[in-house]
Design a protein around this motif. Structure first.
Motif, PDB file in Angstrom:
ATOM      1  N   ALA A 188      53.465  12.128  37.246  1.00 19.99           N
ATOM      2  CA  ALA A 188      52.313  11.226  37.214  1.00 19.99           C
ATOM      3  C   ALA A 188      51.056  12.026  37.531  1.00 19.99           C
ATOM      4  O   ALA A 188      51.110  13.056  38.212  1.00 19.99           O
ATOM      5  N   VAL A 189      49.919  11.541  37.037  1.00 19.67           N
ATOM      6  CA  VAL A 189      48.624  12.144  37.329  1.00 19.67           C
ATOM      7  C   VAL A 189      47.934  11.265  38.375  1.00 19.67           C
ATOM      8  O   VAL A 189      47.638  10.100  38.117  1.00 19.67           O
ATOM      9  N   ASP A 190      47.705  11.827  39.543  1.00 21.42           N
ATOM     10  CA  ASP A 190      47.119  11.064  40.639  1.00 21.42           C
ATOM     11  C   ASP A 190      45.618  11.320  40.703  1.00 21.42           C
ATOM     12  O   ASP A 190      45.185  12.449  40.914  1.00 21.42           O
ATOM     13  N   GLN A 191      44.813  10.252  40.533  1.00 18.49           N
ATOM     14  CA  GLN A 191      43.359  10.391  40.645  1.00 18.49           C
ATOM     15  C   GLN A 191      42.852   9.803  41.963  1.00 18.49           C
ATOM     16  O   GLN A 191      41.648   9.670  42.161  1.00 18.49           O
ATOM     17  N   GLN A 192      43.771   9.439  42.857  1.00 18.78           N
ATOM     18  CA  GLN A 192      43.449   8.957  44.195  1.00 18.78           C
ATOM     19  C   GLN A 192      42.472   7.771  44.187  1.00 18.78           C
ATOM     20  O   GLN A 192      41.339   7.866  44.666  1.00 18.78           O
ATOM     21  N   PRO A 193      42.909   6.637  43.659  1.00 21.09           N
ATOM     22  CA  PRO A 193      42.039   5.465  43.591  1.00 21.09           C
ATOM     23  C   PRO A 193      41.566   4.963  44.960  1.00 21.09           C
ATOM     24  O   PRO A 193      40.466   4.417  45.067  1.00 21.09           O
ATOM     25  N   TYR A 194      42.382   5.152  45.997  1.00 20.71           N
ATOM     26  CA  TYR A 194      41.956   4.745  47.342  1.00 20.71           C
ATOM     27  C   TYR A 194      40.656   5.453  47.721  1.00 20.71           C
ATOM     28  O   TYR A 194      39.740   4.846  48.276  1.00 20.71           O
ATOM     29  N   LEU A 195      40.567   6.740  47.381  1.00 20.66           N
ATOM     30  CA  LEU A 195      39.348   7.492  47.665  1.00 20.66           C
ATOM     31  C   LEU A 195      38.162   6.968  46.868  1.00 20.66           C
ATOM     32  O   LEU A 195      37.029   6.958  47.358  1.00 20.66           O
ATOM     33  N   GLN A 196      38.409   6.547  45.639  1.00 20.01           N
ATOM     34  CA  GLN A 196      37.314   6.038  44.815  1.00 20.01           C
ATOM     35  C   GLN A 196      36.678   4.807  45.454  1.00 20.01           C
ATOM     36  O   GLN A 196      35.457   4.662  45.470  1.00 20.01           O
ATOM     37  N   GLY A 197      37.516   3.915  46.002  1.00 15.71           N
ATOM     38  CA  GLY A 197      36.985   2.756  46.688  1.00 15.71           C
ATOM     39  C   GLY A 197      36.335   3.105  48.003  1.00 15.71           C
ATOM     40  O   GLY A 197      35.219   2.661  48.309  1.00 15.71           O
ATOM     41  N   TYR A 198      37.017   3.941  48.790  1.00 18.21           N
ATOM     42  CA  TYR A 198      36.536   4.302  50.122  1.00 18.21           C
ATOM     43  C   TYR A 198      35.205   5.063  50.041  1.00 18.21           C
ATOM     44  O   TYR A 198      34.231   4.724  50.721  1.00 18.21           O
ATOM     45  N   LEU A 199      35.163   6.084  49.220  1.00 12.41           N
ATOM     46  CA  LEU A 199      33.977   6.934  49.157  1.00 12.41           C
ATOM     47  C   LEU A 199      32.776   6.220  48.548  1.00 12.41           C
ATOM     48  O   LEU A 199      31.635   6.498  48.925  1.00 12.41           O
ATOM     49  N   SER A 200      33.018   5.306  47.618  1.00 13.10           N
ATOM     50  CA  SER A 200      31.886   4.610  47.007  1.00 13.10           C
ATOM     51  C   SER A 200      31.189   3.700  48.011  1.00 13.10           C
ATOM     52  O   SER A 200      29.948   3.653  48.066  1.00 13.10           O
ATOM     53  N   VAL A 201      31.960   2.980  48.834  1.00 14.77           N
ATOM     54  CA  VAL A 201      31.349   2.174  49.889  1.00 14.77           C
ATOM     55  C   VAL A 201      30.685   3.087  50.911  1.00 14.77           C
ATOM     56  O   VAL A 201      29.543   2.845  51.338  1.00 14.77           O
ATOM     57  N   ASP A 202      31.367   4.145  51.286  1.00 16.82           N
ATOM     58  CA  ASP A 202      30.820   5.076  52.279  1.00 16.82           C
ATOM     59  C   ASP A 202      29.518   5.710  51.790  1.00 16.82           C
ATOM     60  O   ASP A 202      28.574   5.878  52.558  1.00 16.82           O
ATOM     61  N   GLU A 203      29.485   6.064  50.492  1.00 21.74           N
ATOM     62  CA  GLU A 203      28.266   6.694  49.978  1.00 21.74           C
ATOM     63  C   GLU A 203      27.077   5.735  50.045  1.00 21.74           C
ATOM     64  O   GLU A 203      25.972   6.132  50.441  1.00 21.74           O
ATOM     65  N   LEU A 204      27.292   4.491  49.662  1.00 22.31           N
ATOM     66  CA  LEU A 204      26.184   3.540  49.706  1.00 22.31           C
ATOM     67  C   LEU A 204      25.730   3.290  51.140  1.00 22.31           C
ATOM     68  O   LEU A 204      24.534   3.163  51.410  1.00 22.31           O
ATOM     69  N   TRP A 205      26.684   3.242  52.071  1.00 19.47           N
ATOM     70  CA  TRP A 205      26.322   3.088  53.487  1.00 19.47           C
ATOM     71  C   TRP A 205      25.529   4.303  53.969  1.00 19.47           C
ATOM     72  O   TRP A 205      24.490   4.175  54.625  1.00 19.47           O
ATOM     73  N   LEU A 206      25.990   5.488  53.634  1.00 23.08           N
ATOM     74  CA  LEU A 206      25.291   6.707  54.029  1.00 23.08           C
ATOM     75  C   LEU A 206      23.891   6.769  53.420  1.00 23.08           C
ATOM     76  O   LEU A 206      22.928   7.181  54.068  1.00 23.08           O
ATOM     77  N   TYR A 207      23.784   6.349  52.165  1.00 18.30           N
ATOM     78  CA  TYR A 207      22.488   6.376  51.496  1.00 18.30           C
ATOM     79  C   TYR A 207      21.517   5.386  52.141  1.00 18.30           C
ATOM     80  O   TYR A 207      20.342   5.715  52.389  1.00 18.30           O
ATOM     81  N   LYS A 208      21.992   4.189  52.446  1.00 16.67           N
ATOM     82  CA  LYS A 208      21.128   3.161  53.017  1.00 16.67           C
ATOM     83  C   LYS A 208      20.750   3.458  54.467  1.00 16.67           C
ATOM     84  O   LYS A 208      19.673   3.069  54.922  1.00 16.67           O
ATOM     85  N   THR A 209      21.618   4.142  55.196  1.00 14.13           N
ATOM     86  CA  THR A 209      21.355   4.371  56.620  1.00 14.13           C
ATOM     87  C   THR A 209      20.853   5.773  56.936  1.00 14.13           C
ATOM     88  O   THR A 209      20.280   5.997  58.005  1.00 14.13           O
ATOM     89  N   ASN A 210      21.063   6.728  55.985  1.00 15.26           N
ATOM     90  CA  ASN A 210      20.696   8.112  56.296  1.00 15.26           C
ATOM     91  C   ASN A 210      20.204   8.889  55.079  1.00 15.26           C
ATOM     92  O   ASN A 210      20.054  10.103  55.141  1.00 15.26           O
ATOM     93  N   ALA A 211      19.976   8.212  53.948  1.00 11.14           N
ATOM     94  CA  ALA A 211      19.476   8.836  52.718  1.00 11.14           C
ATOM     95  C   ALA A 211      20.362   9.971  52.220  1.00 11.14           C
ATOM     96  O   ALA A 211      19.873  10.912  51.586  1.00 11.14           O
ATOM     97  N   ASN A 212      21.676   9.891  52.483  1.00 16.21           N
ATOM     98  CA  ASN A 212      22.614  10.902  51.994  1.00 16.21           C
ATOM     99  C   ASN A 212      23.093  10.553  50.589  1.00 16.21           C
ATOM    100  O   ASN A 212      23.209   9.384  50.238  1.00 16.21           O
ATOM    101  N   VAL A 213      23.405  11.591  49.797  1.00 15.09           N
ATOM    102  CA  VAL A 213      24.016  11.417  48.485  1.00 15.09           C
ATOM    103  C   VAL A 213      25.185  12.387  48.392  1.00 15.09           C
ATOM    104  O   VAL A 213      24.993  13.605  48.498  1.00 15.09           O
ATOM    105  N   LEU A 214      26.389  11.866  48.223  1.00 16.78           N
ATOM    106  CA  LEU A 214      27.560  12.737  48.133  1.00 16.78           C
ATOM    107  C   LEU A 214      27.478  13.628  46.897  1.00 16.78           C
ATOM    108  O   LEU A 214      27.061  13.189  45.830  1.00 16.78           O
ATOM    109  N   GLY A 215      27.875  14.875  47.055  1.00 16.07           N
ATOM    110  CA  GLY A 215      27.929  15.791  45.923  1.00 16.07           C
ATOM    111  C   GLY A 215      26.577  16.195  45.380  1.00 16.07           C
ATOM    112  O   GLY A 215      26.499  16.754  44.287  1.00 16.07           O
ATOM    113  N   GLY A 216      25.507  15.900  46.110  1.00 13.11           N
ATOM    114  CA  GLY A 216      24.180  16.234  45.615  1.00 13.11           C
ATOM    115  C   GLY A 216      23.843  15.572  44.303  1.00 13.11           C
ATOM    116  O   GLY A 216      23.048  16.075  43.509  1.00 13.11           O
TER     117      GLY A 216
END
Length: 334
Positions: free
Chosen positions: A278-306
């Motif tokens: 099987a090819v694992d694209q780690q969907p749990y990370l896709q959900g987790y990181l997307s919420v985390d990125e928006l939280w980081l952006y709204k609270t600290n102006a961070n953007v994952l991966g530049g």
């Protein structure tokens, strides 16, 4: 578990996750989170202002992949003091309308898939005009920047397809059937194209109605009966792998069944040697990181991966990886 040789690289996000933690299925509209609070009960979270983040996907009924994505998103929401809202529609028009509904509600951020990107162009422009940050996940990553998203979180589908083609060559396969379960989904088409690009044998695509299990199984069975020299079936989602295993049994085919995406049933079938890899694209990370990125952006102006794509895969997993994966797939996080 080993990472595919053809992968171009994965952006390291663990440090960001650790920092953030330390600071602290039918079509149509789904319920806006079962608990009404993003599953925020229990545990301790951050003390940042309460945010409202919505996710809109192209999921159809019966696709367990999105349960895993949502599981990751809810876990991040608990930690980040986020009310997580979710809706889905397999039709592009319906998905765009759902995004518009969240723009109208003036949510703090939107997470969206771009399986059929052109349908999303206009509404994501409206989100941008309204000052609502957007993160894209899973599909259509090449359109993410153009549509104004902060970044894209997922795997490079062409690279993932090439990884499968290389694996099939190592296994000595000669004729592959690539089963597309949603017509018009750019990511699925890219996967099959990637397989064809790197595979030394021949590849034929087969379109099936992924949300109709009997029809899908019947279509795969008919193809296996008509083309006896198919020695491998590549499916692009875990549920379709199960249909293909049954089709193989019904027809007496000797074809190997391999699949994109992972869930508890695929791990069980790998253990039983009914699925090769099987090819694992780690969907749990896709959900987790997307919420985390928006939280980081709204609270600290961070953007994952530049602002560049944050890759969560691909990785090829086989029967030897089953002992590591069973406990995680059982709890719905892999």
């Amino acid at each position: 578990m080993h990472t595919s040789r053809t992968a171009k690289g994965v952006v390291a996000c663990l440090a960001v996750i650790a920092l953030a933690a330390g600071c602290s299925s039918s079509g149509g509209k789904d319920d806006e989170d079962e608990s009404g609070d993003g599953g925020s009960g229990g545990g301790t979270g951050v003390n940042t202002p309460r945010l409202k983040i919505a996710m809109v996907t192209h999921s159809g009924e019966g696709d367990t992949f999105w349960d895993i994505v949502r599981s990751g998103a809810k876990q991040a929401a608990r930690k980040d003091n986020v009310q997580f809202l979710y809706a889905n529609d397999k039709e592009a028009k319906g998905q765009a309308e759902l995004v518009q509904s969240f723009v109208d509600k003036k949510v703090d951020g939107i997470i969206v898939t771009l399986a059929k990107p052109e349908a999303m162009r206009s509404v994501l422009g409206k989100a941008k005009a309204a000052g609502i940050p957007v993160v894209t996940i899973n599909s259509g990553g090449e359109f993410s920047e153009e549509f104004g998203a902060l970044s894209h979180i997922g795997q490079d589908e062409s690279v993932a397809g090439e990884a499968v083609g290389d694996e099939l060559d190592e296994r000595g396969k000669k004729k592959a059937l690539c089963v597309i379960h949603e017509q018009g989904n750019v990511s699925l088409e890219q996967r099959c194209a990637g397989v064809k690009k790197s595979f030394g044998g021949s590849v034929e695509n087969l379109n099936v109605e992924g949300t109709n299990a009997p029809a899908s199984q019947s279509s795969i069975s008919a193809k296996l009966q008509a083309t006896k020299d198919i020695d491998v079936v590549v499916t692009l989602g875990a549920p379709i792998a199960a249909y293909s295993v049954k089709a193989k049994e019904d027809t007496g085919s000797k074809a190997e069944i391999d699949t994109f995406d992972l869930n508890a049933e695929v791990v069980k079938r790998m253990k039983a040697k009914e699925v090769g890899f099987a090819v694992d694209q780690q969907p749990y990370l896709q959900g987790y990181l997307s919420v985390d990125e928006l939280w980081l952006y709204k609270t600290n102006a961070n953007v994952l991966g530049g602002g560049k794509p944050v890759l969560t895969g691909p990785a090829i997993v086989t029967g030897k990886d089953v002992p590591k994966l069973e406990k995680y797939t059982a709890r719905g996080t892999r």
